[in-house]
Design a protein around this motif. Sequence first.
Motif, PDB file in Angstrom:
ATOM      1  N   VAL A  18       0.827  -1.208   0.000  1.00 32.80           N
ATOM      2  CA  VAL A  18       0.000   0.000   0.000  1.00 32.80           C
ATOM      3  C   VAL A  18       0.862   1.258   0.000  1.00 32.80           C
ATOM      4  O   VAL A  18       0.675   2.153  -0.845  1.00 32.80           O
ATOM      5  N   PHE A  19       1.831   1.337   0.923  1.00 36.84           N
ATOM      6  CA  PHE A  19       2.681   2.530   0.980  1.00 36.84           C
ATOM      7  C   PHE A  19       3.595   2.625  -0.240  1.00 36.84           C
ATOM      8  O   PHE A  19       3.919   3.725  -0.688  1.00 36.84           O
ATOM      9  N   GLY A  20       3.998   1.484  -0.789  1.00 37.41           N
ATOM     10  CA  GLY A  20       4.819   1.509  -2.002  1.00 37.41           C
ATOM     11  C   GLY A  20       4.060   2.067  -3.189  1.00 37.41           C
ATOM     12  O   GLY A  20       4.591   2.875  -3.959  1.00 37.41           O
ATOM     13  N   LEU A  21       2.812   1.666  -3.349  1.00 33.67           N
ATOM     14  CA  LEU A  21       1.994   2.186  -4.443  1.00 33.67           C
ATOM     15  C   LEU A  21       1.706   3.669  -4.242  1.00 33.67           C
ATOM     16  O   LEU A  21       1.798   4.463  -5.188  1.00 33.67           O
ATOM     17  N   LEU A  22       1.407   4.051  -3.018  1.00 38.78           N
ATOM     18  CA  LEU A  22       1.151   5.456  -2.720  1.00 38.78           C
ATOM     19  C   LEU A  22       2.396   6.304  -2.967  1.00 38.78           C
ATOM     20  O   LEU A  22       2.317   7.393  -3.535  1.00 38.78           O
ATOM     21  N   MET A  23       3.567   5.781  -2.570  1.00 39.73           N
ATOM     22  CA  MET A  23       4.816   6.496  -2.801  1.00 39.73           C
ATOM     23  C   MET A  23       5.088   6.665  -4.287  1.00 39.73           C
ATOM     24  O   MET A  23       5.489   7.734  -4.742  1.00 39.73           O
ATOM     25  N   ALA A  24       4.861   5.606  -5.063  1.00 36.35           N
ATOM     26  CA  ALA A  24       5.117   5.670  -6.502  1.00 36.35           C
ATOM     27  C   ALA A  24       4.212   6.700  -7.177  1.00 36.35           C
ATOM     28  O   ALA A  24       4.670   7.469  -8.033  1.00 36.35           O
ATOM     29  N   ALA A  71      15.271   8.704 -12.978  1.00 35.71           N
ATOM     30  CA  ALA A  71      15.682   8.041 -11.742  1.00 35.71           C
ATOM     31  C   ALA A  71      14.489   7.836 -10.812  1.00 35.71           C
ATOM     32  O   ALA A  71      14.352   6.775 -10.190  1.00 35.71           O
ATOM     33  N   VAL A  72      13.611   8.816 -10.740  1.00 36.97           N
ATOM     34  CA  VAL A  72      12.404   8.681  -9.918  1.00 36.97           C
ATOM     35  C   VAL A  72      11.513   7.585 -10.494  1.00 36.97           C
ATOM     36  O   VAL A  72      10.939   6.781  -9.750  1.00 36.97           O
ATOM     37  N   LEU A  73      11.397   7.524 -11.808  1.00 34.42           N
ATOM     38  CA  LEU A  73      10.586   6.493 -12.451  1.00 34.42           C
ATOM     39  C   LEU A  73      11.132   5.098 -12.137  1.00 34.42           C
ATOM     40  O   LEU A  73      10.364   4.185 -11.813  1.00 34.42           O
ATOM     41  N   ILE A  74      12.436   4.931 -12.183  1.00 33.39           N
ATOM     42  CA  ILE A  74      13.038   3.628 -11.879  1.00 33.39           C
ATOM     43  C   ILE A  74      12.811   3.257 -10.424  1.00 33.39           C
ATOM     44  O   ILE A  74      12.443   2.119 -10.106  1.00 33.39           O
ATOM     45  N   ALA A  75      13.011   4.207  -9.503  1.00 33.18           N
ATOM     46  CA  ALA A  75      12.787   3.924  -8.079  1.00 33.18           C
ATOM     47  C   ALA A  75      11.327   3.578  -7.819  1.00 33.18           C
ATOM     48  O   ALA A  75      11.023   2.644  -7.063  1.00 33.18           O
ATOM     49  N   ALA A  76      10.410   4.293  -8.463  1.00 25.93           N
ATOM     50  CA  ALA A  76       8.977   4.011  -8.285  1.00 25.93           C
ATOM     51  C   ALA A  76       8.618   2.644  -8.862  1.00 25.93           C
ATOM     52  O   ALA A  76       7.859   1.885  -8.247  1.00 25.93           O
ATOM     53  N   LEU A  77       9.185   2.319 -10.012  1.00 33.42           N
ATOM     54  CA  LEU A  77       8.905   1.024 -10.629  1.00 33.42           C
ATOM     55  C   LEU A  77       9.418  -0.126  -9.759  1.00 33.42           C
ATOM     56  O   LEU A  77       8.711  -1.120  -9.546  1.00 33.42           O
ATOM     57  N   LEU A  78      10.626   0.010  -9.231  1.00 35.74           N
ATOM     58  CA  LEU A  78      11.176  -1.024  -8.353  1.00 35.74           C
ATOM     59  C   LEU A  78      10.343  -1.183  -7.084  1.00 35.74           C
ATOM     60  O   LEU A  78      10.126  -2.297  -6.609  1.00 35.74           O
ATOM     61  N   VAL A  80       7.089  -0.519  -6.757  1.00 36.18           N
ATOM     62  CA  VAL A  80       5.802  -1.149  -7.089  1.00 36.18           C
ATOM     63  C   VAL A  80       5.991  -2.639  -7.358  1.00 36.18           C
ATOM     64  O   VAL A  80       5.211  -3.467  -6.878  1.00 36.18           O
ATOM     65  N   VAL A  81       7.027  -2.996  -8.115  1.00 31.97           N
ATOM     66  CA  VAL A  81       7.287  -4.415  -8.384  1.00 31.97           C
ATOM     67  C   VAL A  81       7.551  -5.156  -7.072  1.00 31.97           C
ATOM     68  O   VAL A  81       7.031  -6.250  -6.838  1.00 31.97           O
ATOM     69  N   GLY A  82       8.345  -4.557  -6.195  1.00 30.98           N
ATOM     70  CA  GLY A  82       8.604  -5.169  -4.899  1.00 30.98           C
ATOM     71  C   GLY A  82       7.351  -5.265  -4.041  1.00 30.98           C
ATOM     72  O   GLY A  82       7.127  -6.259  -3.350  1.00 30.98           O
ATOM     73  N   GLY A  83       6.495  -4.252  -4.095  1.00 33.12           N
ATOM     74  CA  GLY A  83       5.247  -4.280  -3.337  1.00 33.12           C
ATOM     75  C   GLY A  83       4.297  -5.343  -3.826  1.00 33.12           C
ATOM     76  O   GLY A  83       3.640  -6.028  -3.026  1.00 33.12           O
ATOM     77  N   GLY A  99      14.277  -1.147  -0.777  1.00 34.00           N
ATOM     78  CA  GLY A  99      15.391  -0.492  -1.476  1.00 34.00           C
ATOM     79  C   GLY A  99      14.912   0.617  -2.395  1.00 34.00           C
ATOM     80  O   GLY A  99      15.510   1.686  -2.467  1.00 34.00           O
ATOM     81  N   GLY A 100      13.809   0.369  -3.115  1.00 35.59           N
ATOM     82  CA  GLY A 100      13.232   1.411  -3.958  1.00 35.59           C
ATOM     83  C   GLY A 100      12.727   2.587  -3.139  1.00 35.59           C
ATOM     84  O   GLY A 100      12.848   3.749  -3.548  1.00 35.59           O
ATOM     85  N   GLY A 101      12.178   2.286  -1.952  1.00 37.47           N
ATOM     86  CA  GLY A 101      11.714   3.358  -1.071  1.00 37.47           C
ATOM     87  C   GLY A 101      12.864   4.219  -0.572  1.00 37.47           C
ATOM     88  O   GLY A 101      12.765   5.442  -0.527  1.00 37.47           O
TER      89      GLY A 101
END
Length: 184
Positions: A18-24, A71-78, A80-83, A99-101
């Motif tokens: 949930v927090f990963g998707l919200l962060m992305a 770079a933000v897109l890659i961190a957000a993608l990682l 979401v995939v991890g979430g 790690g993406g967070g």
Amino acid sequence: IGPAVPRQSRMRFTSVSVFGLLMAITALVGSFTVAVGVESDVRLTPTDAMPPSFRTGTWYLDDFADNLSVAVLIAALLTVVGGVAAAFRWRWGSGLAGGGGLAMAGLGVLSIGLAQFPLQSARDFAATPNSQVFTLTLTRDLGYWLLIASAALGVIVFFASLNDAFGDRRSGLNPWIAALGALS
């Protein structure tokens, strides 16, 4: 035969998901909206006393540093995939999301620091003596605040992923895989 037992869903939403998707979402929206703005009520003419980095206008994330939005897109993608992987109870998912967070937390703080340069340059220009009368309006727009929120959510995702890792009672990782992850 007996009563039917309902099947348990393989996917469960966790705090990491949930927090990963919200962060992305906040990071991506913050990357492509205006972060800061410097506006003047009159057209300013360049002088020798004008700081070289001063200009009026609006700044997006990529105006601070090239490819920062990538770079933000890659961190957000990682994240979401991890979430999603954590929601399916795959062991590596929470670590990837954490790690993406952390990457997004660093990128968000870096972006906020870089956003201070045009604002400080405008303050320096306003402090220099000038024969022209003007009013500068400095704004921190939606992108600025969303980047702060995404950095804070990135830290939350990291701590939530640590909670998942400590709650896992299975045996540890292969040391070579752990070393490779730490190195990368």
